[in-house]
Design a protein around this motif. Structure first.
Motif, short mmCIF file in Angstrom:
data_model
loop_
_atom_site.label_atom_id
_atom_site.label_comp_id
_atom_site.label_asym_id
_atom_site.label_seq_id
_atom_site.Cartn_x
_atom_site.Cartn_y
_atom_site.Cartn_z
N LYS A 180 0.83 -1.20 0.00
CA LYS A 180 0.00 0.00 0.00
C LYS A 180 0.87 1.26 0.00
O LYS A 180 1.89 1.32 0.70
N ILE A 181 0.42 2.26 -0.76
CA ILE A 181 1.16 3.52 -0.90
C ILE A 181 0.81 4.46 0.24
O ILE A 181 -0.37 4.58 0.63
N SER A 182 1.80 5.15 0.75
CA SER A 182 1.60 6.20 1.74
C SER A 182 2.31 7.46 1.25
O SER A 182 3.49 7.42 0.89
N LEU A 183 1.58 8.58 1.21
CA LEU A 183 2.15 9.84 0.74
C LEU A 183 2.79 10.59 1.91
O LEU A 183 2.38 10.45 3.06
N ALA A 184 3.80 11.39 1.60
CA ALA A 184 4.55 12.11 2.62
C ALA A 184 3.67 13.14 3.33
O ALA A 184 2.69 13.64 2.77
N PRO A 185 4.00 13.46 4.59
CA PRO A 185 3.24 14.48 5.33
C PRO A 185 3.30 15.84 4.63
O PRO A 185 4.23 16.13 3.87
N VAL A 186 2.30 16.65 4.91
CA VAL A 186 2.21 18.00 4.35
C VAL A 186 1.98 18.99 5.50
O VAL A 186 1.57 18.60 6.60
N PRO A 187 2.23 20.30 5.25
CA PRO A 187 2.61 20.90 3.97
C PRO A 187 4.11 20.94 3.74
O PRO A 187 4.90 20.76 4.67
N ASP A 188 4.47 21.17 2.49
CA ASP A 188 5.84 21.46 2.13
C ASP A 188 6.08 22.93 2.49
O ASP A 188 5.37 23.81 2.00
#
Length: 385
Positions: free
Chosen positions: A117-125
């Motif tokens: 499963k894919i997990s996206l990086a925390p935000v915000p940049d």
């Protein structure tokens, strides 16, 4: 005015001035001619001082006249030092503008769990955030990176396969359906959060941890407003461009980390090009994309977006207007046909348990049909900046 003769017993006279004679003593030393000379010089000094205050009110270098009455009647004129120059503060440096052609398509890193499963990086940049009086607003980074690139779910290559994007809107208003959508929907499904929910930043973090890219819903005026009210700070055709921009900034500040926006209602506002133009220009200037939910058949969102090169995707259907399994399945089948015919298609749904269930079952069969489910950002044309 003539000075009175000094009396005996008075304080000592100042330096360089001869003491005046006693009234009863014979007069000597100062002739009438010398007195007249002194008076003329005093008058001349007054004229020079008056001229020094001229020139449009600016102070001239001052002149000081000191009269030294010597035995031979000579008078010296001593010039005072010129005034110190007034320091000039240089104007503040203006930051260099970002060239229009400067585009950085970088994205945040992703991670895979043990089960794939894919997990996206925390935000915000931090590079994409501008601090303002209303809160944090998205901005184009100094390196040209934009939110719709950086916060996007990375889509696999289509390799000629038809692509379908699904956006689930209305997220964040109710905990149970929001949690259900975040945890159970396939990661490529994009989630759109309302600006009126609670703990929105926490929901966004959970959504990205589950692999979903995120959008922000923009409430816009419907045809039957105010009977049908999209909520506070909605964009209205009756407001000026400045007033709508102020409302837009409030809406954009509700949370961070979204790749773009999608209209909520907006039947009337989306058809008013004059009102729509400034709002969409502001979105472009902040590096965002827009999804048109096609709430109005005469919507100008796509037309205005093309005029200003704003990344835009137009949805072709609402999946759950008929909230039955058969009704939702029929809409998904129509979506497949459009994708096969045109190469891509997009639809919008709501976080109803039945909608989530039917999407999950449908998505499991797509790969066998040669169709790929992609995030909505993947439908943006490559030639759009």
């Amino acid at each position: 005015m003539a000075r009175k003769p000094a009396q005996r017993g008075r304080s000592r006279p100042s330096r360089n001035v001869k003491p005046e004679a006693d009234d009863e003593a014979p007069r000597s030393g100062l002739s009438p001619l010398l007195i007249v000379t002194f008076l003329l010089l005093a008058l001349l000094g007054g004229v020079i001082g008056w001229l020094a205050l001229g020139d449009g009110g600016r102070a001239m270098p001052s002149v000081s006249l000191t009269l030294d009455a010597t035995a031979n009647g000579q008078v010296e004129e001593l010039m005072a030092s010129p005034p110190r120059p007034v320091p000039v503060t240089p104007p503040a440096a203006t930051p260099a503008a970002i060239p229009a052609e400067a585009v950085n398509r970088r994205t945040l890193p992703v991670s895979l769990s043990a089960d794939g499963k894919i997990s996206l990086a925390p935000v915000p940049d931090p590079m994409l955030v501008e601090q303002t009086v209303v809160g944090s607003l998205p901005r184009i980074a100094e390196d040209g990176a934009r939110a719709w690139h950086v916060y996007a779910h990375p889509a696999p290559p289509a390799n000629g396969r038809p692509r379908i994007a699904v956006v689930i809107s209305g997220m964040g208003l109710s905990e149970v359906p929001t949690r259900l959508a975040v945890q159970r929907l396939p990661a490529p499904v994009s989630l759109a959060f309302t600006p009126y929910g609670e703990a929105l930043q926490e929901w966004v973090a959970q959504a990205r941890a589950s692999g979903h890219e995120v959008l922000l819903e923009l409430p816009m005026e419907p045809y039957d407003y105010p009977e049908n009210d999209p909520g506070p700070h909605a964009l209205l055709t009756s407001l000026s461009a400045e007033e709508n921009t102020d409302r837009l900034e409030w809406l954009l500040s509700r949370f961070s980390g979204y790749a773009g926006v999608i209209n909520f209602f907006g039947g009337k506002f989306s058809t008013a090009e004059t009102a729509l133009g400034p709002v969409m220009a502001e979105l472009k200037g902040r590096g965002l994309m827009i999804v048109d939910n096609q709430s109005a058949s005469r919507s100008k969102i796509s037309d205005v977006a093309k005029q200003i090169d704003l990344p835009c995707v137009s949805a072709t259907s609402q999946l759950d207007t008929d909230l039955t399994a058969a009704g939702i399945d029929a809409k998904l089948a129509d979506l497949e046909k459009k994708a096969v015919a045109e190469g891509f298609a997009a639809a919008v749904g709501s976080p109803f348990p039945l909608t989530i269930e039917r999407i999950n079952l449908w998505a499991e069969q797509l790969n066998a049909k040669g169709i790929i489910l992609v995030p909505v950002t993947a439908l943006i044309s490559e030639d759009i900046k």
